[in-house]
Design an enzyme around this catalytic site. Structure first.
Site: not given
Ligand code: KET
Length: 427
Positions: A157, A238, A274
């Site tokens: 990311w 993460d 999310k």
């Protein structure tokens, strides 16, 4: 004039003259500031919004859409909002955030019956979603181990690089993805883990790796964990997509659980952006598993100390939604059903995109679309092909060829497949 007079009244003469030498004139104070480059992900949304075409499609940012392309508010979230509406005051949360939210959040990562939770070995604070959790950890790492570095998978990311850069932690690369096979480059990854100095920090995606959609298998995670043990490395997970890989948050925590079984101290960033669709609420959690309760108390107090001058204490609304949902069996089950529904729709769209491309007679292999998991398909499209998709077809995605499958719908899939076929077969 009026401003000048006001300043000369307010500031003693000595201070004024030194201010005058350091700042040439008011108009040039920011004259050296160049516009920042566009964010590679959020910049795509900006460009999409500015496009007047009725055909436009946004598969840039990783934000879930329903099959009509509309943002989704989960039913469990609506119900939690109904339950909390008008019942609470708007006081500050404690510096570390909502205790109830943190309690429920730790269970998702560490397991419902985790001994680490019982033994109070986890230092955890509410964070400004996954980004804030990563940044808080990076700042903590810099403050208490100032000479340390972090190994970051390539690719990752994009914001991971910004986060550790701004925290002034030097970055090293962890090879991860194999472009030819469009799969994991496990051998190189293991080499990098073995060759890193003992006791290095590593950033790992707990599940649904962004942008590649390629995760190690369970067996590979076990080997990675073993090698971390040998090298005494520190894994920082993460976990922005728990539930989005398999549809089951418990299964998606497997990598973390393997590391816990093997007795690693870990760090973990969790986000509800999310999996609860709480993107704009900025709700998440940073946790660090410590050696004992005393250490956890010290670490937590330091995390709070880092947060205090930055944002003082975290926002309350998202925390309330999360704790209301996870603290109620009925709402939690509804949430689990809805997460599975989102993951299943994405899995269905992967199949459909691959089938559409194959039906068009594409000479290329699109098997990776269904092999990859999570929100993204790392398509293999080149930056030039992506540029053509945008300029000729009004299809917006990041230039690394990442397609957010969450933005693909029954309505736009045919158009998307045709356009991809066009740019990959003609130049
Ligand atoms: N980690 C990963 C791996 C990640 O993909 C995101 C968001 C985050 C953390 C941060 O999410 P937060 O909203 O802070 O909880 N990724 C999507 C959105 C973005 O870039 O901000 C994306 O990749 O599109």
């Amino acid at each position: 004039m009026a401003l000048g007079a006001a300043i000369s009244r307010a500031i003693p003469r000595r201070a004024l003259s030194s201010a005058a030498t350091s700042a040439r004139s008011a108009s040039s104070w920011w004259g050296h500031v160049e516009p920042a480059p566009k964010d590679p992900i959020l910049g795509v949304t900006e460009a999409f919004l500015a496009d007047p075409s009725p055909d436009k499609v946004n598969v840039g940012v990783g934000a879930y859409r329903d099959d009509n392309g509309k943002p989704v508010v989960l039913e469990c979230v609506r119900e939690a909002e109904r339950r909390i509406a008008g019942t609470l005051n708007m006081e500050y949360l404690p510096m570390g955030g909502s205790v109830k939210m943190i309690e429920e959040t730790l269970k998702l990562a560490y397991g419902e019956d985790s001994e680490f939770i019982k033994d109070k070995r986890i230092a955890a604070v509410q964070a400004l979603s996954g980004t804030g959790a990563c940044r808080l950890f990076a700042d903590f790492q810099k403050r208490f181990l100032p000479d340390s570095q972090i190994y970051i998978p390539i690719p990752t990311w994009a914001n991971h690089h910004n986060i550790w850069r701004d925290a002034r932690v030097p970055q090293r690369t962890l090879r991860y993805y194999h472009p030819e096979s469009k799969g994991l480059d496990f051998a190189s990854m293991m080499d990098d883990i073995r060759n890193a100095p003992n006791g290095s920090f590593f950033l790992l995606h707990a599940c649904a790796h962004n942008p590649t959609g390629v995760d190690p298998s369970e067996e590979q995670w076990r080997e990675i964990s073993y090698q971390f043990k040998v090298k005494n490395h520190f894994p920082f997970f993460d976990m922005a997509y728990q539930g989005f890989a398999s549809g089951d948050p418990e299964r998606d925590a497997k990598a973390i659980r393997i590391f816990l079984e093997d007795g690693h101290p870990i760090g973990c960033a969790q986000s509800y952006a999310k999996n609860m669709g709480l993107y704009g609420q900025r709700i998440g959690c940073l946790s660090i598993l410590c050696e004992d309760e005393m250490q956890a108390v010290a670490v937590k107090s330091q995390l709070q100390q880092l947060a205090r001058p930055m944002y003082s204490n975290p926002p309350v609304h998202g925390a309330l939604i999360v704790s209301t949902i996870l603290g109620d069996t009925e709402l939690k089950n509804l949430w689990l059903k809805e997460v599975k529904g989102m993951a299943d729709r994405i899995i269905g769209m992967r199949k459909a995109l691959r089938e559409n491309l194959e039906k068009l007679g594409s000479p290329l292999s699109w098997e990776h679309i269904t092999n990859q998991i999570g929100m993204f398909c790392y398509s293999g499209l080149t930056p030039e092909q992506v540029d053509r998709l945008t300029s000729e077809f009004h299809i917006y995605m990041t230039r690394n060829g990442r397609i957010s499958m969450a933005g693909v719908t029954t309505g736009n899939i045919g158009y998307l497949a045709n356009a991809i076929h066009e740019v990959t077969t003609s130049s």
